[in-house]
Design a protein around this motif. Structure first.
Motif, PDB file in Angstrom:
ATOM      1  N   LEU A  45      26.652 -11.875 -22.436  1.00  0.00           N
ATOM      2  CA  LEU A  45      26.851 -10.623 -23.175  1.00  0.00           C
ATOM      3  C   LEU A  45      27.827  -9.703 -22.453  1.00  0.00           C
ATOM      4  O   LEU A  45      28.700  -9.085 -23.082  1.00  0.00           O
ATOM      5  N   VAL A  95      28.077  -1.616 -26.324  1.00  0.00           N
ATOM      6  CA  VAL A  95      26.747  -2.072 -26.751  1.00  0.00           C
ATOM      7  C   VAL A  95      26.408  -3.400 -26.081  1.00  0.00           C
ATOM      8  O   VAL A  95      25.286  -3.611 -25.599  1.00  0.00           O
ATOM      9  N   SER A 113      23.579  -3.889 -23.303  1.00  0.00           N
ATOM     10  CA  SER A 113      22.537  -4.875 -23.624  1.00  0.00           C
ATOM     11  C   SER A 113      22.321  -5.832 -22.459  1.00  0.00           C
ATOM     12  O   SER A 113      21.184  -6.226 -22.168  1.00  0.00           O
ATOM     13  N   LEU A 131      18.816  -6.376 -20.531  1.00  0.00           N
ATOM     14  CA  LEU A 131      18.227  -7.701 -20.342  1.00  0.00           C
ATOM     15  C   LEU A 131      17.903  -7.949 -18.876  1.00  0.00           C
ATOM     16  O   LEU A 131      16.849  -8.482 -18.531  1.00  0.00           O
TER      17      LEU A 131
END
Length: 313
Positions: A136, A287, A291, A295
């Protein structure tokens, strides 16, 4: 149960959580004070050195009374304090010279470096959640940087220093976990004590972005003193006190999650006060990067809870 053990006595997690959010407001808006110091004629690296060095003044008595503990820490103490000081100085230079929103998001790629360092030095397994977090963050970086014909990695001194600040933060987190016996007070003294020499060294290496390194004239320095004091005691000290007080009373996962509000404060304040554009690439990339941080915080929280349950079994 993990959060109950970290809660402030008699106060639950509400006030510590508010303290973490408050510290994020100070950290996220710190760029404004640094730019005011630079606007008074103090180059970016020198501004960072002075703003982060000033808080050492009220700690000088502790520097004397705890001299034996500090000396006993040796290179470990220097690494703890030096990594935090490098993080602050690099970040200060980056937000003065670069785009605040981009710099903050590059800084928040730190979960990648934390995962790598923990794997190398602590043999922490790379779980599927950590791999997803790395993915990510990297996709977020590509989107953040790779639009409009830009290369999908940092460009320019400011952005590379923003990335380096996140790496130094990861080192600081690693040392905090490996040498948890070093007190918060000693780390703070070491951090602020290292800030001035590291900032001066960075200034000598990169110079003023308008020309080579040169010490400002006395009149220029005096005109910047009010903002230097404000940055040190209105921004840095409250941010440090609130974050340390709150983090000591919350689980590491919750504290890390709350600290990501710095991204919202930094990007929002830069758009409002500095007129920075909020493009779709910054929002989407942000974002994804945030994220990844969430996590990583969730995984750390799980590991801490599992370790405690195993210890009490």
């Amino acid at each position: 149960m993990a959060e109950t053990r970290h809660a402030a006595p008699g106060g639950g997690t509400l006030w510590p959580s508010l303290a973490m959010i408050g510290s994020s407001i100070f950290w996220g808006s710190m760029w404004f004070a640094l730019r005011e110091v630079e606007g008074a004629g103090i180059p970016a690296a020198l501004a960072g050195a002075l703003c982060y060095g000033v808080p050492l003044i009220p700690l000088l008595p502790f520097l004397y009374t705890r001299r034996r503990e500090l000396a006993a820490g040796g290179w470990r103490m220097l690494l703890c304090g030096g990594s935090l000081a490098c993080c602050n100085i690099f970040f200060a230079v980056a937000v003065v010279l670069g785009e605040v929103g981009v710099i903050i998001l590059l800084f928040y790629l730190s979960p990648i470096w934390s995962t790598i360092l923990e794997r190398v030095f602590m043999k922490t397994p790379l779980t599927p959640v950590r791999w997803v977090g790395i993915g990510l963050a990297l996709v977020g970086l590509v989107i953040l940087q790779g639009v409009g014909g830009r290369a999908p990695w940092p460009s320019g001194l400011a952005e590379w220093m923003g990335l380096a600040a996140g790496m130094c933060w990861a080192v600081a987190l690693l040392t905090a976990r490996m040498w948890s016996h070093i007190s918060v007070l000693d780390k703070s003294i070491a951090q602020f004590g290292c800030a001035l020499p590291i900032g001066l060294l960075v200034y000598l290496l990169i110079g003023d972005h308008y020309g080579p390194a040169a010490w400002p004239e006395a009149s220029t320095l005096m005109s910047a003193v009010p903002w230097i004091i404000a940055a040190g005691f209105i921004w840095v000290v409250p941010a440090m006190v609130l974050s340390l007080w709150g983090a000591a009373r919350l689980s590491p996962g919750r504290a890390s999650i709350l600290m990501t509000s710095e991204v919202v404060v930094g990007v929002g304040s830069a758009a409002w006060l500095a007129g920075e554009e909020l493009g779709w690439h910054k929002i989407l990339g942000g974002v994804l990067i945030v994220s990844a941080s969430l996590l990583e915080s969730w995984q750390a929280r799980r590991e801490t809870k599992t370790a405690r349950e195993g210890a009490t079994a």
